[in-house]
Design an enzyme around this catalytic site. Structure first.
Site, mmCIF file in Angstrom:
data_model
loop_
_atom_site.group_PDB
_atom_site.id
_atom_site.type_symbol
_atom_site.label_atom_id
_atom_site.label_comp_id
_atom_site.label_asym_id
_atom_site.label_seq_id
_atom_site.Cartn_x
_atom_site.Cartn_y
_atom_site.Cartn_z
ATOM 1 N N GLY A 1 0.521 -4.979 0.863
ATOM 2 C CA GLY A 1 -0.576 -5.143 -0.185
ATOM 3 C C GLY A 1 -0.310 -5.954 -1.640
ATOM 4 O O GLY A 1 -1.132 -6.429 -2.235
ATOM 5 N N GLU B 1 4.003 -5.384 7.501
ATOM 6 C CA GLU B 1 3.086 -4.500 8.119
ATOM 7 C C GLU B 1 3.561 -3.994 9.478
ATOM 8 O O GLU B 1 3.475 -2.962 9.863
ATOM 9 C CB GLU B 1 1.697 -4.888 7.855
ATOM 10 C CG GLU B 1 1.080 -4.564 6.576
ATOM 11 C CD GLU B 1 1.511 -5.823 5.763
ATOM 12 O OE1 GLU B 1 2.143 -6.789 6.086
ATOM 13 O OE2 GLU B 1 0.751 -6.016 4.580
ATOM 14 N N GLU C 1 -0.576 -9.285 -1.010
ATOM 15 C CA GLU C 1 -2.104 -9.772 -0.689
ATOM 16 C C GLU C 1 -2.889 -9.632 -2.173
ATOM 17 O O GLU C 1 -3.569 -10.209 -2.242
ATOM 18 C CB GLU C 1 -2.675 -8.740 0.205
ATOM 19 C CG GLU C 1 -2.129 -8.869 1.494
ATOM 20 C CD GLU C 1 -2.345 -7.859 2.514
ATOM 21 O OE1 GLU C 1 -2.063 -6.701 2.356
ATOM 22 O OE2 GLU C 1 -2.984 -7.810 3.631
ATOM 23 N N ALA D 1 0.974 -1.060 0.106
ATOM 24 C CA ALA D 1 -0.073 0.052 -0.060
ATOM 25 C C ALA D 1 0.862 1.024 -0.099
ATOM 26 O O ALA D 1 2.149 1.071 0.503
ATOM 27 C CB ALA D 1 -0.949 0.015 1.245
HETATM 28 N N1 DAK Z 1 4.504 3.246 -0.683
HETATM 29 C C1 DAK Z 1 5.045 4.555 -1.321
HETATM 30 N N2 DAK Z 1 6.167 4.538 -1.930
HETATM 31 C C2 DAK Z 1 7.068 3.559 -2.065
HETATM 32 C C3 DAK Z 1 6.510 2.224 -1.431
HETATM 33 C C4 DAK Z 1 5.402 2.284 -0.676
HETATM 34 N N3 DAK Z 1 4.837 1.029 -0.306
HETATM 35 N N4 DAK Z 1 7.473 1.449 -1.630
HETATM 36 C C5 DAK Z 1 8.529 1.988 -2.292
HETATM 37 N N5 DAK Z 1 8.194 3.221 -2.581
HETATM 38 C C6 DAK Z 1 8.842 4.327 -3.373
HETATM 39 C C7 DAK Z 1 10.039 4.772 -2.518
HETATM 40 O O1 DAK Z 1 9.839 5.869 -1.595
HETATM 41 C C8 DAK Z 1 11.070 5.462 -3.610
HETATM 42 O O2 DAK Z 1 10.537 6.698 -3.874
HETATM 43 P P1 DAK Z 1 11.412 7.796 -4.080
HETATM 44 O O3 DAK Z 1 12.134 7.911 -2.893
HETATM 45 O O4 DAK Z 1 12.339 7.360 -5.188
HETATM 46 O O5 DAK Z 1 10.518 8.925 -4.358
HETATM 47 C C9 DAK Z 1 10.816 4.273 -4.656
HETATM 48 O O6 DAK Z 1 9.464 3.701 -4.348
HETATM 49 C C10 DAK Z 1 11.860 3.405 -4.929
HETATM 50 O O7 DAK Z 1 11.961 2.608 -3.618
HETATM 51 P P2 DAK Z 1 13.442 2.695 -3.008
HETATM 52 O O8 DAK Z 1 14.283 3.822 -3.523
HETATM 53 O O9 DAK Z 1 13.270 2.578 -1.427
HETATM 54 O O10 DAK Z 1 13.731 1.260 -3.593
HETATM 55 P P3 DAK Z 1 14.822 0.229 -2.977
HETATM 56 O O11 DAK Z 1 15.293 -0.875 -4.218
HETATM 57 O O12 DAK Z 1 16.083 0.693 -2.381
HETATM 58 O O13 DAK Z 1 14.060 -0.540 -1.934
HETATM 59 C C11 DAK Z 1 11.897 -1.731 -0.874
HETATM 60 C C12 DAK Z 1 12.887 -1.300 -2.310
HETATM 61 C C13 DAK Z 1 10.849 -2.486 -1.380
HETATM 62 C C14 DAK Z 1 12.732 -2.655 -0.251
HETATM 63 C C15 DAK Z 1 11.822 -0.503 -0.250
HETATM 64 O O14 DAK Z 1 11.132 0.615 -1.219
HETATM 65 C C16 DAK Z 1 10.761 -0.632 0.620
HETATM 66 O O15 DAK Z 1 10.879 -1.019 1.800
HETATM 67 N N6 DAK Z 1 9.505 -0.115 0.405
HETATM 68 C C17 DAK Z 1 8.408 -0.188 1.448
HETATM 69 C C18 DAK Z 1 7.783 -1.688 1.484
HETATM 70 C C19 DAK Z 1 6.722 -1.548 2.529
HETATM 71 O O16 DAK Z 1 6.810 -1.413 3.790
HETATM 72 N N7 DAK Z 1 5.540 -1.588 1.955
HETATM 73 C C20 DAK Z 1 4.189 -1.597 2.563
HETATM 74 C C21 DAK Z 1 3.911 -2.753 3.098
HETATM 75 S S1 DAK Z 1 2.499 -2.488 4.388
HETATM 76 C C22 DAK Z 1 -3.652 0.371 6.005
HETATM 77 C C23 DAK Z 1 -2.485 1.181 5.953
HETATM 78 C C24 DAK Z 1 -1.466 0.641 5.450
HETATM 79 C C25 DAK Z 1 -1.566 -0.570 5.021
HETATM 80 C C26 DAK Z 1 -2.683 -1.313 4.850
HETATM 81 C C27 DAK Z 1 -3.665 -0.597 5.279
HETATM 82 N N8 DAK Z 1 -5.049 1.099 6.260
HETATM 83 C C28 DAK Z 1 -4.986 2.676 6.231
HETATM 84 C C29 DAK Z 1 -6.034 0.287 6.354
HETATM 85 C C30 DAK Z 1 -0.141 -0.962 4.488
HETATM 86 C C31 DAK Z 1 -0.212 -2.235 3.704
HETATM 87 C C32 DAK Z 1 1.112 -2.365 3.324
HETATM 88 O O17 DAK Z 1 1.129 -2.936 2.135
#
Ligand code: DAK
Length: 265
Positions: free
Chosen positions: A116, A139, A119, A71
């Protein structure tokens, strides 16, 4: 194809070839993270695909090095409980729509499938991973839990012990480990990902489309039931198959030693 062309999509690309819709998540600058607009686009796409007779199967993949990195965290940073609940409800309804589509859906996972994104892959029927795919439910590292279906679909797929390990630790797993857990069906090279997914879809679509749809309903709904009710459901679904023209064609073709020509009727 026309209705899909009219959707004015910005974050997802859809192409249809030989009855297979390729749905490509296309916001690579954010690793295809799911913001609200992208989820709405998924709704429109799957609503059209549901009715579209020219589409018999769907492959979902991502552009660039992400399948979907979860997400969109930036969008949710300031959400409080009520908004969080509403958003989870909306996202769950989107993935339920994919899961409930009575056509086969393959996730061709090309890179990060986190939160997400994992998922989304779990709402598909089958997961094929490229060797560089990475799966995870991180998460808890953000102070939340998987809530686009992950706490429910992951344990049903890989068992509660492994699902709890992945959800509690947030650990990311590479494709080969995901394969050993039963998270994915198959691992192929990055170049082979789309061809292998198309090949598998074609091997599905050479069969009677309505039978595939009924099998999907029987499996998905049956998993929510005790076995006695599941068997009742199976009986009903089989009876519906016997009412189709394609059942007659399939059996006639077998007896006449020719290839069946299914008409999705
Ligand atoms: N959201 C927004 N931007 C994201 C993102 C995400 N989930 N994942 C990556 N990006 C963006 C990064 O910020 C970066 O943007 P800039 O800095 O270039 O502007 C760009 O994509 C490239 O990412 P990285 O530079 O970080 O790339 P790396 O290869 O170094 O790293 C990575 C890749 C996938 C390991 C890293 O980007 C990362 O850890 N990303 C986050 C993974 C994550 O934690 N995803 C979310 C999982 S939780 C809810 C609220 C929330 C949720 C659900 C419900 N409610 C309100 C009900 C959350 C759900 C999830 O999915």
């Amino acid at each position: 194809m026309s209705k899909l062309n009219e959707l004015g999509l910005k974050n997802i690309e859809v192409t249809v070839k030989e009855s297979i819709a390729l749905v490509k998540m296309n916001r690579p600058k954010a690793l295809n993270a799911l913001n609200n607009d992208t989820l709405k686009e998924l709704v429109s796409i799957f609503d059209v695909i549901k009715e579209e007779k020219g589409v018999l199967g769907v492959i979902v993949t991502g552009e660039g090095k992400g399948f979907v990195a979860g997400a969109d965290i930036t969008q949710m940073q300031n959400y409080k409980s009520e908004q969080g609940r509403e958003y989870a409800e909306f996202a769950q309804s989107v993935f339920n729509k994919i899961e409930n589509l009575e056509k086969p859906v393959i996730a061709a996972v090309n890179g990060y499938a986190l939160g997400g994104g994992s998922e989304l892959a779990l709402s598909c029927d089958i997961r094929i991973a490229s060797s560089n795919a990475i799966f995870g439910q991180p998460e808890v590292s953000l102070g939340i839990i998987p809530c686009f279906g992950g706490t429910q679909r992951l344990p049903r797929l890989i068992g509660s012990g492994l699902a709890k390990e992945l959800i509690y630790t947030g650990r990311m797993v590479k494709a080969e480990e995901a394969l050993s857990m039963g998270y994915v069906n198959k691992v192929v090279s990055p170049e082979e990902l789309i061809p292998a997914s198309i090949e598998m879809m074609k091997s599905i679509l050479k069969n009677a489309p309505m039978a595939i749809g009924y099998a999907k309903v029987a499996i998905n709904r049956g998993l929510e039931m005790d076995i006695a009710n599941g068997l009742e459901l199976e009986k009903d679904a089989a009876a519906l198959c016997f009412a189709t023209e394609d059942k007659q064609e399939g059996m006639d073709a077998f007896v006449e030693k020719r290839k069946a020509e299914f008409k999705n009727r």
